[in-house]
Design an enzyme around this catalytic site. Structure first.
Site, mmCIF file in Angstrom:
data_model
loop_
_atom_site.group_PDB
_atom_site.id
_atom_site.type_symbol
_atom_site.label_atom_id
_atom_site.label_comp_id
_atom_site.label_asym_id
_atom_site.label_seq_id
_atom_site.Cartn_x
_atom_site.Cartn_y
_atom_site.Cartn_z
ATOM 1 N N CYS A 1 -9.886 -5.901 -2.795
ATOM 2 C CA CYS A 1 -8.866 -4.839 -2.809
ATOM 3 C C CYS A 1 -8.807 -4.105 -1.471
ATOM 4 O O CYS A 1 -7.741 -3.653 -1.056
ATOM 5 C CB CYS A 1 -9.166 -3.806 -3.892
ATOM 6 S SG CYS A 1 -9.235 -4.480 -5.544
ATOM 7 N N HIS B 1 -4.731 -6.764 -11.896
ATOM 8 C CA HIS B 1 -4.231 -7.469 -10.712
ATOM 9 C C HIS B 1 -4.859 -8.870 -10.715
ATOM 10 O O HIS B 1 -6.029 -9.024 -11.091
ATOM 11 C CB HIS B 1 -4.694 -6.782 -9.416
ATOM 12 C CG HIS B 1 -3.829 -5.668 -8.922
ATOM 13 N ND1 HIS B 1 -4.362 -4.547 -8.297
ATOM 14 C CD2 HIS B 1 -2.475 -5.499 -8.910
ATOM 15 C CE1 HIS B 1 -3.373 -3.745 -7.930
ATOM 16 N NE2 HIS B 1 -2.221 -4.289 -8.289
#
Ligand code: ARG
Length: 260
Positions: free
Chosen positions: A253, A157
């Site tokens: 996150c 990511h």
């Protein structure tokens, strides 16, 4: 944020996840609570969503929407195991006064792959978010999007390889080797003053940090990155993320930034 009530490593969808390794449940709850309280102590308003059984990665709130100027673009997960998370977050927005929620048609892991710099949206692709989602984000959110290619599966990511330090005078910290040659050139062009992270900074998840423009919340182990940030005038604040990291997650996150 979403408490890690049902957190576990039940499947493996990134190289950090090993379902045979045990997770300390009390410890992950305490680590998450500490992150939550750190934001509150810094004066940020923290809202939470009800965790759902069977969705162990729901703690990673960043993946479920991108919000800019009150416009909400939801998520569409690549992994079937995470797919149902998107609708729980959509419902949260609807129930909390956001009536302008658009759900994407392309795979879109939200702030996992989208980073708002204050002027444009940096958008990662290569492992999760589809390039088509970049164009969709540009239309739905009405902001210019800059696509970046991720090439290292450990940094699957964008938010594991780059974070925005400051939105007033847009600047970032990033780990160049996580990006393709062309994307590295784009980043050098856009951010000549960027903080350049080392392999160690990236491995300790130092780039999965959250900056409010002054305070930077990052993992305990990311000491050399913290030292670099301190010389630039930022205030590093350490949090322990040992259990979340077993799922390939860190402070960012666990944090969806809602930009009203
Ligand atoms: N286990 C999760 C996954 O692989 C971790 C997500 C981390 N979130 C993030 N914004 N990088 O999807």
């Amino acid at each position: 944020m979403c408490a890690p009530t049902y957190f576990e490593v039940a499947y493996s969808i990134n190289p950090w996840m090993d379902p045979t390794k045990p997770v300390d449940h009390d410890l992950v709850l305490a680590q998450w609570q500490k992150l939550h309280d750190t934001y509150a102590e810094l004066g940020h308003k923290v809202e939470t969503i009800e965790p759902q059984p069977g969705l162990p990665d729901m703690v990673f709130a960043a993946n479920s929407a991108t919000v800019i100027d009150g416009r909400v673009l939801g998520a569409r997960f690549r992994a079937a195991e995470r797919a149902p998370e998107a609708d729980h977050y959509r419902r949260w927005f609807n129930e909390n006064g956001y009536h302008n929620v658009v759900m994407p048609t392309c795979i879109n892991e939200a702030e996992g792959d989208f980073a708002w710099t204050g002027r444009y949206l940096l958008a990662g692709t290569g492992f999760r978010t589809d390039p088509g989602a970049h164009a969709e984000a540009q239309e739905v959110l009405g902001v210019p999007v800059v696509s970046l290619h991720l090439v290292d599966p450990r940094y699957y990511h964008l938010d594991t390889a780059l974070f925005v330090l400051n939105e007033d005078e847009p600047n970032v910290a990033y780990y160049p080797e996580a990006f393709s040659e062309g994307s590295q050139r784009v980043l050098r062009r856009l951010f000549p003053q960027a903080v350049i992270a080392t392999a160690e900074d990236a491995e300790t998840f130092g780039l999965n940090a959250v900056s409010d423009g002054r305070n930077v919340i990052l993992p305990t182990e990311s000491t050399s990155l913290a030292a670099q940030l301190a010389t630039r005038g930022y205030e590093p604040i350490f949090v322990d993320i040992s259990e979340l990291k077993k799922s390939g997650g860190g402070p960012k996150c666990c944090t969806m930034e809602i930009r009203g």
